[in-house]
Design a protein around this motif. Structure first.
Motif, PDB file in Angstrom:
ATOM      1  N   LEU A   1       0.810  -1.217   0.000  1.00  6.87           N
ATOM      2  CA  LEU A   1       0.000   0.000   0.000  1.00  6.87           C
ATOM      3  C   LEU A   1       0.844   1.267   0.000  1.00  6.87           C
ATOM      4  CD1 LEU A   1      -2.915  -0.942   2.437  1.00  6.87           C
ATOM      5  CD2 LEU A   1      -2.841  -1.038  -0.065  1.00  6.87           C
ATOM      6  N   ARG A   2       2.094   1.166  -0.406  1.00  3.03           N
ATOM      7  CA  ARG A   2       2.990   2.328  -0.476  1.00  3.03           C
ATOM      8  C   ARG A   2       2.939   2.881  -1.896  1.00  3.03           C
ATOM      9  NH1 ARG A   2       8.217  -0.742   0.855  1.00  3.03           N
ATOM     10  NH2 ARG A   2       7.184  -1.988  -0.748  1.00  3.03           N
ATOM     11  N   ARG A   3       2.286   4.031  -2.061  1.00  2.00           N
ATOM     12  CA  ARG A   3       2.104   4.620  -3.403  1.00  2.00           C
ATOM     13  C   ARG A   3       3.438   4.860  -4.121  1.00  2.00           C
ATOM     14  NH1 ARG A   3      -2.712   5.414  -5.282  1.00  2.00           N
ATOM     15  NH2 ARG A   3      -4.442   5.587  -3.851  1.00  2.00           N
ATOM     16  N   SER A   4       4.498   5.132  -3.371  1.00  2.00           N
ATOM     17  CA  SER A   4       5.801   5.393  -3.982  1.00  2.00           C
ATOM     18  C   SER A   4       6.520   4.114  -4.411  1.00  2.00           C
ATOM     19  CB  SER A   4       6.679   6.166  -2.997  1.00  2.00           C
ATOM     20  OG  SER A   4       6.883   5.391  -1.822  1.00  2.00           O
TER      21      SER A   4
ATOM     22  N   GLY B   1      -0.037  -1.893  -4.845  1.00  2.00           N
ATOM     23  CA  GLY B   1      -1.234  -2.619  -5.260  1.00  2.00           C
ATOM     24  C   GLY B   1      -1.005  -4.077  -5.596  1.00  2.00           C
ATOM     25  N   LYS B   2       0.248  -4.527  -5.561  1.00  2.00           N
ATOM     26  CA  LYS B   2       0.568  -5.931  -5.842  1.00  2.00           C
ATOM     27  C   LYS B   2       0.476  -6.736  -4.539  1.00  2.00           C
ATOM     28  CE  LYS B   2       1.754  -5.024 -10.091  1.00  2.00           C
ATOM     29  NZ  LYS B   2       0.727  -5.119 -11.096  1.00  2.00           N
TER      30      LYS B   2
ATOM     31  N   GLY C   1       3.602  -0.755   5.986  1.00  2.00           N
ATOM     32  CA  GLY C   1       3.261  -0.278   4.652  1.00  2.00           C
ATOM     33  C   GLY C   1       2.468  -1.273   3.826  1.00  2.00           C
ATOM     34  N   PHE C   2       2.135  -2.397   4.423  1.00  2.00           N
ATOM     35  CA  PHE C   2       1.399  -3.451   3.728  1.00  2.00           C
ATOM     36  C   PHE C   2       0.106  -3.762   4.466  1.00  2.00           C
ATOM     37  CE2 PHE C   2       5.685  -3.910   2.321  1.00  2.00           C
ATOM     38  CZ  PHE C   2       5.621  -4.439   1.041  1.00  2.00           C
ATOM     39  N   ALA C   3      -0.969  -4.043   3.706  1.00  2.00           N
ATOM     40  CA  ALA C   3      -2.171  -4.621   4.288  1.00  2.00           C
ATOM     41  C   ALA C   3      -1.904  -6.111   4.466  1.00  2.00           C
ATOM     42  CB  ALA C   3      -3.372  -4.391   3.377  1.00  2.00           C
TER      43      ALA C   3
ATOM     44  N   ALA D   1      -9.140   3.322  -0.839  1.00  2.48           N
ATOM     45  CA  ALA D   1      -8.447   3.170   0.441  1.00  2.48           C
ATOM     46  C   ALA D   1      -7.435   4.272   0.676  1.00  2.48           C
ATOM     47  CB  ALA D   1      -7.746   1.814   0.477  1.00  2.48           C
ATOM     48  N   GLU D   2      -7.300   4.643   1.944  1.00  2.88           N
ATOM     49  CA  GLU D   2      -6.205   5.526   2.330  1.00  2.88           C
ATOM     50  C   GLU D   2      -4.934   4.675   2.300  1.00  2.88           C
ATOM     51  OE1 GLU D   2      -6.967   8.310   5.703  1.00  2.88           O
ATOM     52  OE2 GLU D   2      -8.748   7.031   5.909  1.00  2.88           O
ATOM     53  N   THR D   3      -3.882   5.225   1.717  1.00  3.80           N
ATOM     54  CA  THR D   3      -2.653   4.461   1.555  1.00  3.80           C
ATOM     55  C   THR D   3      -1.456   5.256   2.069  1.00  3.80           C
ATOM     56  OG1 THR D   3      -2.439   5.272  -0.710  1.00  3.80           O
ATOM     57  CG2 THR D   3      -3.548   3.143  -0.412  1.00  3.80           C
ATOM     58  N   PHE D   4      -0.309   4.645   2.005  1.00  4.00           N
ATOM     59  CA  PHE D   4       0.938   5.268   2.444  1.00  4.00           C
ATOM     60  C   PHE D   4       1.529   6.085   1.293  1.00  4.00           C
ATOM     61  CE2 PHE D   4       0.244   1.451   4.873  1.00  4.00           C
ATOM     62  CZ  PHE D   4       0.516   1.846   6.171  1.00  4.00           C
TER      63      PHE D   4
END
Length: 180
Positions: free
Chosen positions: A86-89, A94-95, A114-116, A176-179
């Motif tokens: 879930l880390r956008r950078s 998303g994987k 940083g992970f679900a 979802a709110e993400t990092f």
């Protein structure tokens, strides 16, 4: 111990050295020096233990303000354990990746902040233990939808799963709110 890298950088499968004979077995599930020697300098502040019936799916959980790293393992039964970046950078945003953890294979899974994270119990009476790098904060609890088609986790079950009310209404990755 044997450390196996996954498709998601930082997410690791850990196989401890198991010493067994006709009396049973012994293994070290946590040794700060051995993990540090393997490049994992971790400080744990909380241990959790859950028990689940076959088909219980717990997840996909994460905290944003106080993200937890988790070292997870199974002491009875078995699970399919999955994580989503879930880390956008991150190039792997998303994987997902997953692994079967069981009392029989004695594997552990390192889930960095940083992970679900979530799992489905594959057997009745499954006991799941996890060490956390930060404290649980219910006001910072988030849930990614366990079956979001945009993520596509391939849960290895051919029967209906049992969800908590909060997990049933997890958010899709696009909402979802993400990092950062």
């Amino acid at each position: 111990m044997n450390i196996i890298e996954t498709a998601l950088p930082g997410v690791l499968i850990i196989e401890p050295k198991v010493f067994g004979d006709d009396r049973g077995f012994f293994l070290e599930s946590w040794n700060a020096k051995a993990f540090a020697d393997a490049g994992l300098e971790l400080t744990f502040v909380q241990d959790n233990h859950s028990k689940s019936a076959k088909g219980v799916l717990r997840g996909m959980h994460y905290q944003l303000s106080r993200p937890q790293g988790k070292l997870v393992r199974v002491t009875a039964g078995g699970v399919y354990d999955a994580v989503v970046d879930l880390r956008r950078s991150s190039p792997t945003f998303g994987k997902w990746t997953g692994v079967e953890l069981s009392a029989a294979n004695k594997r552990m899974f390192w889930v960095p902040p940083g992970f679900a994270h979530g799992f489905v119990s594959l057997q009745d009476g499954t006991e799941f233990l996890y060490k956390c790098t930060d404290f649980y904060d219910p006001s910072d609890e988030h849930s990614l939808l366990w079956n979001d088609p945009a993520v596509g986790i391939d849960w290895p079950v051919d029967y209906p799963v049992q969800l908590s009310a909060k997990d049933a209404v997890g958010k899709r990755l696009t909402e979802a709110e993400t990092f950062a």
